[in-house]
Motif scaffolding. Structure first.
Motif, PDB file in Angstrom:
ATOM      1  N   ALA A  34      42.787  47.667  30.655  1.00  0.00           N
ATOM      2  CA  ALA A  34      43.998  46.530  30.417  1.00  0.00           C
ATOM      3  C   ALA A  34      43.739  45.163  30.948  1.00  0.00           C
ATOM      4  O   ALA A  34      44.230  44.188  30.372  1.00  0.00           O
ATOM      5  N   TYR A  35      43.158  45.039  32.139  1.00  0.00           N
ATOM      6  CA  TYR A  35      42.825  43.544  32.532  1.00  0.00           C
ATOM      7  C   TYR A  35      41.833  43.062  31.389  1.00  0.00           C
ATOM      8  O   TYR A  35      42.141  41.535  31.208  1.00  0.00           O
ATOM      9  N   GLU A  36      41.006  43.655  30.863  1.00  0.00           N
ATOM     10  CA  GLU A  36      39.968  42.804  30.216  1.00  0.00           C
ATOM     11  C   GLU A  36      40.512  42.405  28.605  1.00  0.00           C
ATOM     12  O   GLU A  36      39.857  42.010  27.706  1.00  0.00           O
TER      13      GLU A  36
ATOM     14  N   SER B 191      50.023  41.433  28.845  1.00  0.00           N
ATOM     15  CA  SER B 191      50.727  40.764  29.528  1.00  0.00           C
ATOM     16  C   SER B 191      50.840  40.797  31.151  1.00  0.00           C
ATOM     17  O   SER B 191      51.115  40.206  31.811  1.00  0.00           O
ATOM     18  N   LYS B 192      50.947  42.435  31.349  1.00  0.00           N
ATOM     19  CA  LYS B 192      51.369  42.918  32.507  1.00  0.00           C
ATOM     20  C   LYS B 192      50.875  44.416  32.669  1.00  0.00           C
ATOM     21  O   LYS B 192      50.674  45.002  31.758  1.00  0.00           O
ATOM     22  N   ILE B 193      50.244  44.578  33.850  1.00  0.00           N
ATOM     23  CA  ILE B 193      49.619  45.899  34.320  1.00  0.00           C
ATOM     24  C   ILE B 193      50.427  46.327  35.505  1.00  0.00           C
ATOM     25  O   ILE B 193      50.668  45.737  36.634  1.00  0.00           O
ATOM     26  N   ILE B 194      51.056  47.809  35.417  1.00  0.00           N
ATOM     27  CA  ILE B 194      51.655  48.210  36.432  1.00  0.00           C
ATOM     28  C   ILE B 194      51.104  49.471  37.239  1.00  0.00           C
ATOM     29  O   ILE B 194      50.566  50.115  36.230  1.00  0.00           O
TER      30      ILE B 194
ATOM     31  N   HIS C  42      32.985  43.236  37.978  1.00  0.00           N
ATOM     32  CA  HIS C  42      33.624  41.878  37.801  1.00  0.00           C
ATOM     33  C   HIS C  42      34.213  41.869  36.457  1.00  0.00           C
ATOM     34  O   HIS C  42      33.745  41.643  35.354  1.00  0.00           O
ATOM     35  N   LEU C  43      35.561  41.619  36.471  1.00  0.00           N
ATOM     36  CA  LEU C  43      36.424  41.748  35.063  1.00  0.00           C
ATOM     37  C   LEU C  43      36.599  40.422  34.824  1.00  0.00           C
ATOM     38  O   LEU C  43      36.836  39.449  35.524  1.00  0.00           O
ATOM     39  N   GLN C  44      36.879  40.293  33.587  1.00  0.00           N
ATOM     40  CA  GLN C  44      37.114  39.011  32.958  1.00  0.00           C
ATOM     41  C   GLN C  44      38.159  38.866  32.013  1.00  0.00           C
ATOM     42  O   GLN C  44      38.497  39.977  31.490  1.00  0.00           O
ATOM     43  N   ARG C  45      39.011  37.829  32.077  1.00  0.00           N
ATOM     44  CA  ARG C  45      40.058  37.337  31.145  1.00  0.00           C
ATOM     45  C   ARG C  45      40.460  35.828  30.933  1.00  0.00           C
ATOM     46  O   ARG C  45      40.120  35.240  31.792  1.00  0.00           O
TER      47      ARG C  45
ATOM     48  N   ASN D 111      38.411  37.834  37.652  1.00  0.00           N
ATOM     49  CA  ASN D 111      37.926  36.656  37.078  1.00  0.00           C
ATOM     50  C   ASN D 111      38.651  36.083  35.974  1.00  0.00           C
ATOM     51  O   ASN D 111      39.312  36.887  35.077  1.00  0.00           O
ATOM     52  N   VAL D 112      38.973  34.933  36.101  1.00  0.00           N
ATOM     53  CA  VAL D 112      39.790  34.285  34.974  1.00  0.00           C
ATOM     54  C   VAL D 112      38.837  32.832  34.679  1.00  0.00           C
ATOM     55  O   VAL D 112      39.318  31.928  34.062  1.00  0.00           O
ATOM     56  N   GLU D 113      37.400  33.177  34.974  1.00  0.00           N
ATOM     57  CA  GLU D 113      36.390  31.852  34.716  1.00  0.00           C
ATOM     58  C   GLU D 113      36.071  31.849  33.253  1.00  0.00           C
ATOM     59  O   GLU D 113      35.605  30.706  33.054  1.00  0.00           O
TER      60      GLU D 113
END
Length: 177
Positions: free
Chosen positions: A81-83, A88-91, A103-106, A127-129
């Motif tokens: 879900a994060y990647e 738009s939203k994770i619950i 190390h997750l990216q988005r 990460n949002v890098e």
């Protein structure tokens, strides 16, 4: 004035002050969050304010968190879900533990509602890098890049401690933006 009289007058002053202004020493009537405040006490006292602030924030930045919501209870589903920049939203519906050093990216905005659960990411980062310029930001869910994290306990240190700054930054962004 000798030491005994001075001590008696000081004690008498404080006794009168406490009698006249009892709320000054009553933690129950304080508007501050204290170290002894439980989650239930915090929720009872501040939930309405938190909801209003969240609604105002979402309206101000046109953050449409309910566009694509994913409920997750495992590391695999959280990572997926994060990647996914279409989420738009994770619950979180349960405590989640990641393998070490994930190390997750988005690139897009995200809200993570921890649901009062724990996210354990030893030496890991969200990460949002990947967003190196505003031209990359597509405004799928908001007018500006947003990362909203709430109702969550994060355990991230190399030794598993839940307290701040013990070796890793939990959320990383690109420094050139």
């Amino acid at each position: 004035m000798n030491g005994t009289k001075k001590s008696i007058l000081t004690a008498l002053f404080f006794a009168i002050f406490i009698f006249c202004f009892p709320s000054s020493f009553d933690a129950e009537n304080s508007d501050r969050i204290t170290g002894s405040m439980s989650k239930t006490e915090y929720t009872q006292k501040y939930q309405e304010l938190n909801d209003l602030q969240n609604e105002t924030w979402n309206q101000t930045y046109n953050f449409k968190t309910d566009t694509n919501v994913k409920q997750v209870a495992s590391w695999e589903k959280f990572k997926e879900a994060y990647e996914n920049n279409n989420v738009s939203k994770i619950i979180m519906t349960g405590d989640i533990t990641a393998p070490a050093a994930q190390h997750l990216q988005r690139v897009e905005s995200i809200e993570i509602d921890g649901g009062d659960h724990t996210l354990k990411m030893l030496q890991g980062t969200l990460n949002v890098e990947g967003l190196v310029s505003m031209a990359q930001f597509t405004k799928k869910f908001s007018d500006t890049p947003l990362f909203h994290l709430h109702d969550i306990e994060v355990i991230n240190g190399a030794d598993g401690a839940a307290e701040g700054a013990n070796y890793w930054s939990f959320i990383n962004g690109y420094s050139g933006l």
